[in-house]
Design a protein around this motif. Structure first.
Motif, PDB file in Angstrom:
ATOM      1  N   ILE A  12       0.696  -1.725   0.263  1.00 39.91           N
ATOM      2  CA  ILE A  12       0.031   0.211   0.279  1.00 39.91           C
ATOM      3  C   ILE A  12       0.980   1.641  -0.123  1.00 39.91           C
ATOM      4  CG2 ILE A  12      -1.584   0.931   0.904  1.00 39.91           C
ATOM      5  CD1 ILE A  12      -2.834  -0.977  -0.100  1.00 39.91           C
ATOM      6  N   GLY A  13       2.200   1.229   0.745  1.00 42.40           N
ATOM      7  CA  GLY A  13       2.987   2.756   0.707  1.00 42.40           C
ATOM      8  C   GLY A  13       3.692   2.548  -0.542  1.00 42.40           C
ATOM      9  N   ALA A  14       4.203   1.838  -1.391  1.00 41.45           N
ATOM     10  CA  ALA A  14       4.446   2.006  -2.596  1.00 41.45           C
ATOM     11  C   ALA A  14       3.529   2.249  -3.503  1.00 41.45           C
ATOM     12  CB  ALA A  14       5.137   0.271  -2.850  1.00 41.45           C
ATOM     13  N   ALA A  15       2.471   1.420  -3.896  1.00 44.95           N
ATOM     14  CA  ALA A  15       1.420   2.276  -4.301  1.00 44.95           C
ATOM     15  C   ALA A  15       1.235   3.786  -3.843  1.00 44.95           C
ATOM     16  CB  ALA A  15       0.092   1.322  -4.109  1.00 44.95           C
ATOM     17  N   ALA A  16       0.722   3.939  -2.583  1.00 53.18           N
ATOM     18  CA  ALA A  16       0.256   5.829  -2.232  1.00 53.18           C
ATOM     19  C   ALA A  16       1.191   6.335  -3.363  1.00 53.18           C
ATOM     20  CB  ALA A  16       0.362   5.922  -0.902  1.00 53.18           C
ATOM     21  N   LEU A  17       2.629   6.401  -3.209  1.00 57.99           N
ATOM     22  CA  LEU A  17       3.437   6.928  -3.326  1.00 57.99           C
ATOM     23  C   LEU A  17       4.180   7.079  -4.824  1.00 57.99           C
ATOM     24  CD1 LEU A  17       6.572   8.618  -2.851  1.00 57.99           C
ATOM     25  CD2 LEU A  17       7.386   6.959  -2.305  1.00 57.99           C
ATOM     26  N   ASP A  18       3.706   5.288  -5.432  1.00 61.31           N
ATOM     27  CA  ASP A  18       4.341   6.079  -6.820  1.00 61.31           C
ATOM     28  C   ASP A  18       2.764   6.465  -7.505  1.00 61.31           C
ATOM     29  OD1 ASP A  18       3.549   4.736  -9.716  1.00 61.31           O
ATOM     30  OD2 ASP A  18       5.910   3.584  -8.963  1.00 61.31           O
ATOM     31  N   PHE A  19       1.571   6.280  -7.733  1.00 61.81           N
ATOM     32  CA  PHE A  19      -0.143   6.460  -8.248  1.00 61.81           C
ATOM     33  C   PHE A  19      -0.237   8.162  -7.390  1.00 61.81           C
ATOM     34  CE2 PHE A  19      -0.752   1.969  -8.707  1.00 61.81           C
ATOM     35  CZ  PHE A  19      -0.379   2.139  -9.548  1.00 61.81           C
ATOM     36  N   PHE A  20      -0.422   8.540  -5.755  1.00 59.45           N
ATOM     37  CA  PHE A  20      -0.386   9.335  -5.764  1.00 59.45           C
ATOM     38  C   PHE A  20       0.173  10.467  -4.939  1.00 59.45           C
ATOM     39  CE2 PHE A  20      -3.699   5.502  -5.447  1.00 59.45           C
ATOM     40  CZ  PHE A  20      -4.564   5.730  -6.170  1.00 59.45           C
ATOM     41  N   ASN A  21       1.315   9.948  -5.292  1.00 58.76           N
ATOM     42  CA  ASN A  21       2.428  11.229  -4.547  1.00 58.76           C
ATOM     43  C   ASN A  21       1.839  11.412  -2.895  1.00 58.76           C
ATOM     44  OD1 ASN A  21       4.596  12.523  -5.020  1.00 58.76           O
ATOM     45  ND2 ASN A  21       3.623  14.358  -5.419  1.00 58.76           N
ATOM     46  N   ILE A  22       1.590   9.882  -2.935  1.00 61.86           N
ATOM     47  CA  ILE A  22       1.759  10.971  -0.430  1.00 61.86           C
ATOM     48  C   ILE A  22       2.364   9.488   0.325  1.00 61.86           C
ATOM     49  CG2 ILE A  22      -0.974  11.821  -0.782  1.00 61.86           C
ATOM     50  CD1 ILE A  22      -2.140   9.465  -0.102  1.00 61.86           C
ATOM     51  N   GLU A  23       3.275  10.205   0.416  1.00 62.44           N
ATOM     52  CA  GLU A  23       3.952   9.421   1.916  1.00 62.44           C
ATOM     53  C   GLU A  23       2.585   8.583   3.036  1.00 62.44           C
ATOM     54  OE1 GLU A  23       7.101  10.629   4.065  1.00 62.44           O
ATOM     55  OE2 GLU A  23       8.232   9.087   2.867  1.00 62.44           O
ATOM     56  N   ILE A  24       2.441   7.514   2.835  1.00 55.32           N
ATOM     57  CA  ILE A  24       1.272   6.944   4.882  1.00 55.32           C
ATOM     58  C   ILE A  24       2.401   6.484   5.792  1.00 55.32           C
ATOM     59  CG2 ILE A  24      -0.678   6.469   3.064  1.00 55.32           C
ATOM     60  CD1 ILE A  24      -0.465   3.981   3.260  1.00 55.32           C
ATOM     61  N   SER A  25       1.533   6.437   7.168  1.00 56.70           N
ATOM     62  CA  SER A  25       2.194   5.466   7.501  1.00 56.70           C
ATOM     63  C   SER A  25       0.899   4.750   7.893  1.00 56.70           C
ATOM     64  CB  SER A  25       3.158   6.907   8.985  1.00 56.70           C
ATOM     65  OG  SER A  25       1.972   7.480   9.478  1.00 56.70           O
ATOM     66  N   MET A  26       1.709   3.044   8.781  1.00 58.87           N
ATOM     67  CA  MET A  26       0.514   2.200   8.787  1.00 58.87           C
ATOM     68  C   MET A  26       1.334   1.940   9.931  1.00 58.87           C
ATOM     69  SD  MET A  26      -0.600   1.104   5.143  1.00 58.87           S
ATOM     70  CE  MET A  26      -1.839  -0.220   5.547  1.00 58.87           C
ATOM     71  N   LYS A  27      -0.230   1.374  11.022  1.00 60.59           N
ATOM     72  CA  LYS A  27       0.416   1.210  12.424  1.00 60.59           C
ATOM     73  C   LYS A  27      -1.043  -0.241  12.870  1.00 60.59           C
ATOM     74  CE  LYS A  27      -1.081   4.357  15.475  1.00 60.59           C
ATOM     75  NZ  LYS A  27      -0.570   5.617  16.034  1.00 60.59           N
ATOM     76  N   ILE A  28      -0.398  -1.060  13.032  1.00 62.17           N
ATOM     77  CA  ILE A  28      -1.142  -2.382  13.167  1.00 62.17           C
ATOM     78  C   ILE A  28      -1.716  -1.504  14.649  1.00 62.17           C
ATOM     79  CG2 ILE A  28      -1.772  -4.426  14.361  1.00 62.17           C
ATOM     80  CD1 ILE A  28       0.217  -5.516  12.290  1.00 62.17           C
ATOM     81  N   VAL A  29      -3.114  -1.615  14.784  1.00 56.69           N
ATOM     82  CA  VAL A  29      -4.829  -1.085  15.560  1.00 56.69           C
ATOM     83  C   VAL A  29      -5.093  -2.003  16.776  1.00 56.69           C
ATOM     84  CG1 VAL A  29      -4.074   1.517  15.567  1.00 56.69           C
ATOM     85  CG2 VAL A  29      -6.447  -0.224  14.795  1.00 56.69           C
ATOM     86  N   ASN A  30      -5.636  -2.682  15.640  1.00 62.74           N
ATOM     87  CA  ASN A  30      -6.019  -4.452  16.531  1.00 62.74           C
ATOM     88  C   ASN A  30      -5.943  -5.866  15.284  1.00 62.74           C
ATOM     89  OD1 ASN A  30      -7.873  -5.822  17.940  1.00 62.74           O
ATOM     90  ND2 ASN A  30      -9.485  -4.795  16.657  1.00 62.74           N
ATOM     91  N   GLN A  31      -5.645  -6.565  16.344  1.00 67.44           N
ATOM     92  CA  GLN A  31      -5.378  -7.899  15.530  1.00 67.44           C
ATOM     93  C   GLN A  31      -5.911  -8.963  16.627  1.00 67.44           C
ATOM     94  OE1 GLN A  31      -1.393  -8.746  15.418  1.00 67.44           O
ATOM     95  NE2 GLN A  31      -1.252 -10.792  14.734  1.00 67.44           N
ATOM     96  N   THR A  32      -7.235  -9.709  15.085  1.00 67.60           N
ATOM     97  CA  THR A  32      -7.512 -11.140  16.322  1.00 67.60           C
ATOM     98  C   THR A  32      -7.241 -12.540  15.224  1.00 67.60           C
ATOM     99  OG1 THR A  32      -9.227 -10.412  14.939  1.00 67.60           O
ATOM    100  CG2 THR A  32      -9.534  -9.933  17.169  1.00 67.60           C
ATOM    101  N   GLU A  33      -7.205 -13.190  15.640  1.00 62.01           N
ATOM    102  CA  GLU A  33      -6.966 -14.435  14.964  1.00 62.01           C
ATOM    103  C   GLU A  33      -8.078 -14.674  14.600  1.00 62.01           C
ATOM    104  OE1 GLU A  33      -4.355 -16.733  14.998  1.00 62.01           O
ATOM    105  OE2 GLU A  33      -2.660 -14.553  15.701  1.00 62.01           O
TER     106      GLU A  33
END
Length: 665
Positions: A150-171
Motif C-alpha cells: 500500500i505504501g509503494a502504491a500510494a507513493l507511485d500513483f498518488f504522490n503521498i507518503e503514508i504511515s501504517m500501524k496495527i491498531v487491532n489484531q484478532t486470530e
C-alpha cells in the motif's frame, strides 16, 4: 502461485545476488524456479521467508515489508501497471477496489485457476482524514506485506507518503467465518510535493481564496439570481438545489492552468420513469430483499431458474448461500462489506429436478442499500466464464441481458482459452529448456574436466576451437619415470584383475600428488609412470617440484600391497633435467608428448636405479644441490646407450615434513 515465489526469488537475486538465493533455497529445500500460474503449497513460501530471515539476519516484519514494496514493482513490471492505476483516483478508492481486482482475477482471468485464495480488504474513512484498513487472510503472519504494498502504491500513483500501524489484531474473526486473521491498520496520509510545486500550490490556494472574496463582493444579488436561474431552468422536472454564491460560480469559472473548478450535483427526476415490468425484464437477474431477507422483487431470468423466488416474501437464504465475501447471510454483515462484490450460489436442495445433475448457478454483483425503503438491491449477472460452463447449466446467451458484459466475456474467454493453453505450454517448454540447459552445462563441465585430465588446458582449448597446436621447445624441464620392481614376475603369478586393482590403487595415489606438487602427468604405460615439471607452463622451480613429487611416490607406494607376497610394493624412480620438444600427436586419441634425448636419459635413470630409491642424473643434481635437499653420490655407472655417467640418490627434503610432501592437512 508461482508468481509470488518468482517475485521473492527476483528480490533476493537483485538485492543480494544469485549465490545468496542458491544458499537460501537449499536451506529451504525448494526448487530453483516456479511456473507463474502453477499452484504451489503455502509452506514453500513460508519456508523461503523464514530462511530469508536467517540467511540475511533481518527480522520477519522487515523482510515482509521489503517484499511488499518489491511485489508492487514486480507486478508493474509484469504487465499489471495499467490495471492497478485505474483502480481508483485516490488511495481510498484504490484500496476499496482491490477486492474487485482479486474477484476479476479469480472469476474471469482464465490464467488463474479457481484455487486462488486471495486476502480481502475493507477500508473506512475517519473524520480526521485518516483511514482504518481491515485486512483479512487465511494465511497467518503475512500482514506486514500490506504496508509495503500500500505504501509503494500510494507513493507511485498518488504522490503521498503514508504511515501504517496495527491498531487491532484478532486470530478468529466472527464477521468473516472463512478467514483466520483479521488485522486493522491505521493509515495516515501526508502529501508529498516538490519544492516548486509546493510553492505554486500555496500561492494558487491564496489566489483562490482572494478570488473568492473578490467575486463575492463584486457580484450583486441580481447577477447571482440570474446565474441560479440559468442553472436551474435546464429542465422543468429538475428539483432546485440551493448553492452558495461561490459554488454556483465554480461550475462556470476557469482558473489557473486551464483547470476547471467544478462541483457536481446529480439531478434526479421527481418520479421514476420506468414501469415494474420493464425493470424486471431489463435487469433479469436483480433481487430486492428487506432486513429479514424476505424477497420483495426479482428479475425474470432468475425467477425462471429459481422458481421459488416467484413466491414473494420467501427468505433469500433458503435458496442461496454467500460464496464471496465469506460472511454470514445477514443484512448487517452485507452492509459492512457493501463495497465488496458479492457472489451467491444456489442451494441444490431448493432447485428444480432438472438442475439436480447440473453445476449450481452462481451470481456475481453489487449490493445497494435503499434507505428510504429499508431494502437491499442486489444487481447481479450469472457468473459464467466459458461457453462450456454455459452449456453445463443448459443456459443460452439469450438468457443474459444484451447490455450485460457477461455475454462478451464468455465469447472473449473462448478465444483466450486457446491463448492461455499456448502460453502455459510455452512456459513449460521454457522451463524444460532451462533444466536441459543446466544439465548440458553440467555435462559440459564433466567433459572439459575429462579433456583437461588428458591434455593441458590451453592445448585442449585450442583443439576445441579447431586450431592447430604448434609444437613448443622448452629449454629446461625435469622429467621423472617410475616403474614397479619385479612387475613381470607379479603379473605371471596373479590374476589380471589383481594387477588392475594394484595399479589403480597406486596410480590414484600418484595422481593426487601431481595436484599437490603441480607437475604434469604425461602418460602411463603398464607399470611405468611419467611426469614432467616446467611443461607445458615453464616455471623456475621445476626440479624442486619433481623431486618432492618423487619423495611422495616412495611414501605412497608403501600403502600399495603386492598381491603375491602381501608386502608393500617397491618402485624405482629416475629423474633427469634438460631440454625437450613438446606437442600434440595424432587426431584420434591425441596425446601431448615429449621428445628429445632428455626423455631417454630420464628413462635410463629409472631402469638403472635401485628399488625404493630416487636416481638423479648430474644435471638434475645441479638443479637441486642448493635447494635444501639431502643427496648422496652414487658415482659413475655404465648407462646403456650413454656410456659412463655420474649419478646421485635423492634422500629427503630437509625443510619439508612427510605431511607436507604428501599434501596432508
Amino acid at each position: 502461485y508461482g508468481f509470488i515465489n518468482t517475485c521473492l526469488k527476483s528480490l533476493v537475486v537483485e538485492k543480494y545476488g544469485e549465490e545468496t538465493w542458491e544458499n537460501l533455497r537449499l536451506q529451504a529445500g525448494v526448487q530453483d524456479s516456479f511456473l507463474t500460474f502453477e499452484v504451489y503449497k503455502d509452506e514453500i513460501t513460508m519456508q523461503l521467508i523464514d530462511n530469508a530471515c536467517k540467511v540475511l539476519g533481518v527480522p520477519a516484519d522487515t523482510v515482509l515489508r521489503e517484499f511488499g514494496k518489491y511485489f508492487f514493482e514486480f507486478c508493474k513490471r509484469s504487465g499489471y501497471d495499467h490495471m492497478l492505476r485505474t483502480l481508483g483516483g485516490n488511495l481510498y478508492e484504490f484500496i476499496e477496489n482491490l477486492d474487485a481486482l482479486h474477484s476479476y482475477l479469480f472469476w474471469f482471468c482464465l490464467f488463474f485457476p479457481q484455487e486462488m485464495n486471495a486476502p480481502s480488504f475493507r477500508v473506512e474513512k475517519n473524520e480526521d482524514g485518516s483511514m482504518h484498513l481491515h485486512y483479512y487472510s487465511d494465511r497467518r503472519g503475512l500482514c506486514h506485506i500490506v504496508p509495503g504494498i500500500i505504501g509503494a502504491a500510494a507513493l507511485d500513483f498518488f504522490n503521498i507518503e503514508i504511515s501504517m500501524k496495527i491498531v487491532n489484531q484478532t486470530e478468529e474473526e466472527e464477521e468473516r467465518t472463512g478467514k483466520k486473521e483479521h488485522i486493522v491498520f491505521l493509515v495516515t496520509q501526508n502529501p508529498l510535493f516538490p519544492c516548486k510545486e509546493r510553492n505554486e500550490f500555496s500561492s494558487s490556494s491564496r489566489c483562490l481564496v482572494d478570488s473568492e472574496k473578490q467575486f463575492e463582493n463584486q457580484l450583486n444579488k441580481e447577477d447571482l439570481e440570474k446565474a441560479k436561474n440559468a442553472n436551474g431552468d435546464r429542465g422543468n422536472s429538475v428539483c432546485p438545489v440551493k448553492k452558495s454564491h461561490w459554488k454556483t460560480l465554480r461550475g462556470i469559472i476557469t482558473l489557473g492552468k486551464g483547470k476547471l473548478l467544478r462541483g457536481f450535483d446529480p439531478v434526479y427526476p421527481k418520479s421514476l420513469w420506468i414501469d415494474t415490468k420493464t425493470f424486471c425484464n431489463g435487469l433479469p437477474f436483480h433481487m430486492v430483499f428487506d432486513k429479514e431477507l424476505k424477497v420483495k422483487q426479482a428479475g425474470v431470468s432468475i425467477q425462471k431458474i429459481v422458481p421459488g423466488l416467484q413466491t414473494m416474501g420467501i427468505c433469500l437464504d433458503q435458496y442461496f448461500r454467500i460464496v464471496h465475501p465469506e460472511v454470514p447471510f445477514t443484512i448487517s454483515s452485507i452492509q459492512k462489506f457493501i463495497n465488496s462484490q458479492f457472489v451467491f450460489q444456489t442451494r441444490r436442495e431448493m432447485m428444480p429436478e432438472s438442475w439436480k445433475e447440473r453445476p449450481m448457478l452462481e451470481l456475481r454483483g453489487q449490493m445497494m442499500w435503499m434507505e428510504s425503503l429499508q431494502c437491499m438491491l442486489y444487481l447481479c449477472s450469472p457468473l459464467l466464464r466459458t461457453l462450456h460452463e454455459l452449456e453445463e447449466r443448459q443456459m443460452h446467451i439469450a438468457d443474459i441481458a444484451p447490455h450485460d458484459v457477461t455475454r462478451d466475456l464468455i465469447l472473449l474467454n473462448q478465444q483466450r482459452l486457446a491463448e492461455m493453453e499456448l502460453s502455459n505450454q510455452l512456459e513449460r517448454k521454457k522451463e524444460e529448456l532451462r533444466i536441459l540447459s543446466k544439465h548440458l552445462e553440467e555435462e559440459k563441465k564433466k567433459t572439459e574436466a575429462l579433456l583437461y585430465a588428458m591434455l593441458p588446458q590451453h592445448v585442449a582449448n585450442q583443439l576445441k576451437e579447431g586450431k592447430r597446436v604448434e609444437a613448443g621447445e622448452f629449454k629446461e624441464c625435469t622429467i621423472l619415470f617410475s616403474d614397479v620392481v619385479t612387475f613381470t614376475n607379479i603379473c605371471a603369478q596373479c590374476e589380471p584383475i589383481q594387477i588392475v586393482l594394484m595399479l589403480n590403487s597406486m596410480y590414484l595415489r600418484f595422481d593426487r600428488l601431481t595436484t599437490v606438487h603441480d607437475v604434469y602427468k604425461v602418460e602411463t604405460i603398464g607399470d611405468a609412470y611419467m611426469v614432467v615439471g616446467g611443461v607445458p607452463v615453464p616455471v623456475p622451480t621445476h626440479a624442486e617440484r619433481v623431486a618432492n613429487f618423487a619423495l611422495g611416490m616412495i611414501m605412497a607406494a608403501k600403502g600399495v600391497q603386492n598381491p603375491v607376497s602381501g608386502n608393500p610394493i617397491q618402485i624405482r624412480v629416475g629423474i633427469h633435467t634438460g631440454p625437450v620438444l613438446a606437442g600434440v600427436v595424432g587426431e584420434k586419441m591425441p596425446r601431448y608428448c615429449l621428445f628429445g634425448d632428455t626423455v631417454n636419459i630420464a628413462s635410463r635413470m629409472e631402469s638403472h636405479g635401485v628399488p625404493s630409491k630416487i636416481h638423479l642424473s648430474s644435471s638434475a643434481y645441479q638443479c637441486l644441490k642448493y635447494k635444501n635437499f639431502e643427496i648422496t653420490e652414487r658415482g659413475e655407472i655404465e648407462v646403456k646407450g650413454k656410456g659412463k655417467m655420474h649419478t646421485y640418490f635423492l634422500i629427503r627434503n630437509k625443510s619439508a615434513t612427510e605431511n607436507e610432501i604428501m599434501g596432508r592437512p
